[in-house]
Design a protein around this motif. Structure first.
Motif, PDB file in Angstrom:
ATOM      1  N   SER A   8      54.292  97.474  55.384  1.00 21.69           N
ATOM      2  CA  SER A   8      53.762  97.677  53.878  1.00 21.69           C
ATOM      3  C   SER A   8      53.268  96.094  53.390  1.00 21.69           C
ATOM      4  N   LEU A   9      52.496  96.116  52.363  1.00 19.96           N
ATOM      5  CA  LEU A   9      52.118  94.884  51.876  1.00 19.96           C
ATOM      6  C   LEU A   9      53.247  93.814  51.571  1.00 19.96           C
ATOM      7  N   LEU A  10      54.165  94.480  50.956  1.00 22.16           N
ATOM      8  CA  LEU A  10      55.467  93.623  50.794  1.00 22.16           C
ATOM      9  C   LEU A  10      56.155  93.176  51.778  1.00 22.16           C
ATOM     10  N   THR A  11      55.988  93.962  53.134  1.00 16.81           N
ATOM     11  CA  THR A  11      56.582  93.277  54.293  1.00 16.81           C
ATOM     12  C   THR A  11      55.895  92.328  54.907  1.00 16.81           C
ATOM     13  N   ASP A  12      54.549  92.498  54.729  1.00 19.96           N
ATOM     14  CA  ASP A  12      53.567  91.489  55.283  1.00 19.96           C
ATOM     15  C   ASP A  12      54.084  90.156  54.494  1.00 19.96           C
ATOM     16  N   LEU A  13      53.900  90.179  53.238  1.00 21.25           N
ATOM     17  CA  LEU A  13      54.079  89.007  52.267  1.00 21.25           C
ATOM     18  C   LEU A  13      55.414  88.260  52.649  1.00 21.25           C
ATOM     19  N   LYS A  14      56.332  88.997  52.845  1.00 26.16           N
ATOM     20  CA  LYS A  14      57.927  88.477  53.399  1.00 26.16           C
ATOM     21  C   LYS A  14      57.686  88.010  54.840  1.00 26.16           C
ATOM     22  N   ILE A  15      57.148  88.470  55.855  1.00 30.50           N
ATOM     23  CA  ILE A  15      56.945  87.933  57.062  1.00 30.50           C
ATOM     24  C   ILE A  15      55.976  86.686  56.999  1.00 30.50           C
ATOM     25  N   MET A  16      55.082  86.692  56.199  1.00 25.26           N
ATOM     26  CA  MET A  16      54.153  85.558  56.140  1.00 25.26           C
ATOM     27  C   MET A  16      55.112  84.302  55.192  1.00 25.26           C
ATOM     28  N   SER A  17      55.781  84.775  54.486  1.00 26.71           N
ATOM     29  CA  SER A  17      56.476  83.536  53.793  1.00 26.71           C
ATOM     30  C   SER A  17      57.685  83.074  54.625  1.00 26.71           C
ATOM     31  N   SER A  18      57.955  83.746  55.798  1.00 27.44           N
ATOM     32  CA  SER A  18      58.907  83.136  56.786  1.00 27.44           C
ATOM     33  C   SER A  18      58.380  81.823  57.554  1.00 27.44           C
ATOM     34  N   VAL A  19      57.107  81.832  57.823  1.00 24.37           N
ATOM     35  CA  VAL A  19      56.433  80.581  58.454  1.00 24.37           C
ATOM     36  C   VAL A  19      55.899  79.612  57.376  1.00 24.37           C
ATOM     37  N   PRO A  20      55.942  78.258  57.654  1.00 23.54           N
ATOM     38  CA  PRO A  20      55.570  77.127  56.826  1.00 23.54           C
ATOM     39  C   PRO A  20      54.096  77.557  56.098  1.00 23.54           C
ATOM     40  N   THR A  21      54.107  77.578  54.912  1.00 21.17           N
ATOM     41  CA  THR A  21      52.732  77.924  54.078  1.00 21.17           C
ATOM     42  C   THR A  21      51.908  76.704  54.076  1.00 21.17           C
ATOM     43  N   GLY A  22      52.347  75.391  54.322  1.00 18.49           N
ATOM     44  CA  GLY A  22      51.497  74.208  54.343  1.00 18.49           C
ATOM     45  C   GLY A  22      50.766  74.451  55.838  1.00 18.49           C
ATOM     46  N   ILE A  23      51.182  75.121  56.766  1.00 14.45           N
ATOM     47  CA  ILE A  23      50.644  75.361  58.029  1.00 14.45           C
ATOM     48  C   ILE A  23      49.603  76.528  58.029  1.00 14.45           C
ATOM     49  N   PHE A  24      50.377  77.645  57.640  1.00 15.50           N
ATOM     50  CA  PHE A  24      49.762  79.024  57.751  1.00 15.50           C
ATOM     51  C   PHE A  24      48.677  79.188  56.397  1.00 15.50           C
ATOM     52  N   LEU A  25      48.824  78.734  55.459  1.00 15.38           N
ATOM     53  CA  LEU A  25      48.091  79.286  54.027  1.00 15.38           C
ATOM     54  C   LEU A  25      46.607  78.447  54.456  1.00 15.38           C
ATOM     55  N   PRO A  26      46.500  77.254  54.804  1.00 17.49           N
ATOM     56  CA  PRO A  26      45.039  76.689  55.270  1.00 17.49           C
ATOM     57  C   PRO A  26      44.316  77.476  56.219  1.00 17.49           C
ATOM     58  N   ALA A  27      45.101  77.832  57.342  1.00 18.87           N
ATOM     59  CA  ALA A  27      44.737  78.733  58.331  1.00 18.87           C
ATOM     60  C   ALA A  27      44.147  79.962  57.911  1.00 18.87           C
ATOM     61  N   ALA A  28      45.018  80.597  57.076  1.00 17.32           N
ATOM     62  CA  ALA A  28      44.207  81.948  56.367  1.00 17.32           C
ATOM     63  C   ALA A  28      43.138  81.805  55.507  1.00 17.32           C
ATOM     64  N   PHE A  29      43.002  80.707  54.695  1.00 19.26           N
ATOM     65  CA  PHE A  29      42.005  80.654  54.101  1.00 19.26           C
ATOM     66  C   PHE A  29      40.655  80.378  54.883  1.00 19.26           C
ATOM     67  N   HIS A  30      40.893  79.604  55.918  1.00 19.02           N
ATOM     68  CA  HIS A  30      39.703  79.461  57.042  1.00 19.02           C
ATOM     69  C   HIS A  30      39.487  80.907  57.642  1.00 19.02           C
ATOM     70  N   GLU A  31      40.133  81.467  57.982  1.00 21.72           N
ATOM     71  CA  GLU A  31      39.802  82.752  58.619  1.00 21.72           C
ATOM     72  C   GLU A  31      39.098  83.816  57.627  1.00 21.72           C
ATOM     73  N   MET A  32      39.792  83.781  56.602  1.00 22.99           N
ATOM     74  CA  MET A  32      39.139  84.690  55.628  1.00 22.99           C
ATOM     75  C   MET A  32      37.566  84.348  55.303  1.00 22.99           C
ATOM     76  N   LYS A  33      37.340  83.139  55.171  1.00 25.57           N
ATOM     77  CA  LYS A  33      36.078  82.463  55.176  1.00 25.57           C
ATOM     78  C   LYS A  33      34.944  83.186  56.223  1.00 25.57           C
ATOM     79  N   GLN A  34      35.737  83.151  57.480  1.00 29.69           N
ATOM     80  CA  GLN A  34      34.889  83.395  58.774  1.00 29.69           C
ATOM     81  C   GLN A  34      34.815  85.108  58.751  1.00 29.69           C
ATOM     82  N   LEU A  35      35.379  85.791  57.980  1.00 26.63           N
ATOM     83  CA  LEU A  35      35.251  87.234  57.929  1.00 26.63           C
ATOM     84  C   LEU A  35      34.344  87.578  56.893  1.00 26.63           C
ATOM     85  N   MET A  36      34.192  86.715  55.774  1.00 24.55           N
ATOM     86  CA  MET A  36      33.199  87.138  54.872  1.00 24.55           C
ATOM     87  C   MET A  36      31.687  87.062  55.175  1.00 24.55           C
TER      88      MET A  36
END
Length: 392
Positions: free
Chosen positions: A364-392
């Protein structure tokens, strides 16, 4: 241009034979002419498939062993994982092949040809106003047509664009038999990262099938393969030093390479339908493919029976999973965090069953958010923004 078959299955690997088994198990296909083409007769125990599921599926009769508990080890976190409601299961390649071949033996509507498929035939521009046929060209030049061709063959090496990542899950496994009882066959080692990480994300599987037999597999997620002897030395070292087993014999050896890529594989081209790795059913962040293949082949069978479009694309949850895979491979590619630390953090902070659902693109989206919060946001959040741009 005459249609000779209703369906052609090009490639008799996991995907092709899973689709074939689902066809032969359904009375709807009893009157359909089906051709299977592969250059190999599938008489070797060339691989082992492991997967998790909550309920028995079509291949339950050939499950070689299963476990309700898994061990996870790393230098950051170690624990026994209770995976209910899932069960972790193993199927041997030779059992899989023999099971399907036995089930089709009494079906006169199914023909098997041992030969090479040279290429798929694109009939898009050969038929006026419609595209209701597909074809294959064999090594000798013969062209055969059908309503649909289901192909799991990669006809050329995977080529990725600059913004795509291409890792390899490569592994070598030994099925060993020990002189004394060394294993608890009620649980398996799912991942043991307590091995050198010098090449990249590296771990061991240990899958005991009795008190003195187990499959021990050395697995890496990297962008380059190793020399063959490196796999052997790693297995010897782990069995001797970590498992502390000195007296054993090797019953069987297997080796393989699975692409872990963010390349978007097409699901279809006209009535040529792509399945298996060629259809993008190997998960980019883990290399697991068996259950994704079962989902895809099940959906194809239902679409055919209900007269629906068989060339359907990805669902929303698959696109969501693709984004998550891209983020992980981004982090690994740019070496922003080690894989062993990532997986340790995820399993430490989440229920194992939720992690397995996440890896299956079923969370579920709630589980996704919890799992994503398990890893350092300072590393994964910029990576997520970068990859979302590539998919647009």
């Amino acid at each position: 241009m005459n249609k000779q078959y209703d369906y052609i299955i090009a490639g008799a690997g996991c995907a092709g034979m899973s689709l074939l088994m689902r066809m032969v198990s359904d009375p709807f296909f009893a009157s359909k002419k089906i051709l299977v083409v592969d250059a190999d007769e599938k008489q070797q125990n060339d691989r082992t498939w492991c997967f998790w599921e909550t309920a028995p599926d079509l291949f339950e009769p050939i499950v070689h062993h299963q476990w309700k508990k898994l061990d996870f080890y790393s230098n950051y976190f170690s624990s026994e994982l209770s995976i209910e409601p899932y069960t972790y299961k193993m199927i041997k390649g030779i059992d899989f092949y023999n099971h399907v071949k036995t089930n089709i033996a009494a079906s006169p509507n199914i023909e098997w040809r041992k030969t090479t498929v040279k290429k798929l035939v694109d009939t898009t521009f050969e038929i006026v106003a419609t595209n209701e046929i597909a074809g294959i060209e064999l090594a000798d030049g013969e062209i055969i047509y059908a309503d649909y061709v289901f192909s799991s063959i990669l006809f050329e090496p995977i080529k990725t664009a600059a913004h795509e990542y291409h890792f390899l899950q490569h592994f070598k496994g030994w099925e060993i038999k020990t002189a004394t009882d060394c294993f608890d066959s009620s649980k398996a080692i799912f991942m043991d990262f307590r091995v050198s990480q010098e090449h990249g994300t590296t771990f061991m599987y240990v899958l005991p099938t009795s008190a003195n037999t187990a499959l021990v597999e050395y697995t890496l997620f990297t962008e380059q393969l190793l020399e063959d002897n490196a796999y052997n030395e790693a297995l010897k070292k782990y069995i001797g030093e970590t498992l502390q087993i000195a007296d054993y014999e090797i019953l069987h050896e297997e080796k393989g390479v699975i692409p872990m890529t963010t390349k978007q594989f097409p699901y279809a081209k006209g009535n040529n339908i792509f399945i298996g790795i060629a259809g993008g059913q190997a998960k980019a962040s883990s290399g697991y493919a068996f259950k994704f293949i079962q989902k895809r082949t099940t959906a194809i069978i239902e679409a055919i029976k209900n007269g629906k479009n068989v060339s359907f694309g990805k669902k929303l949850k698959d696109s969501k999973g693709h984004l998550y895979d891209s983020v992980l491979l981004h982090v690994l590619h740019f070496q922003k965090m080690q894989g062993d630390e990532i997986f340790a953090s995820i399993f430490k902070k989440n229920k194992a069953s939720n992690v397995l659902a996440f890896l299956d693109n079923e969370s579920s989206l709630l589980t996704d958010l919890k799992i994503m919060s398990s890893v350092p946001t300072g590393i994964f959040l910029p990576a997520a923004f970068h990859e979302m741009k590539q998919l647009m």
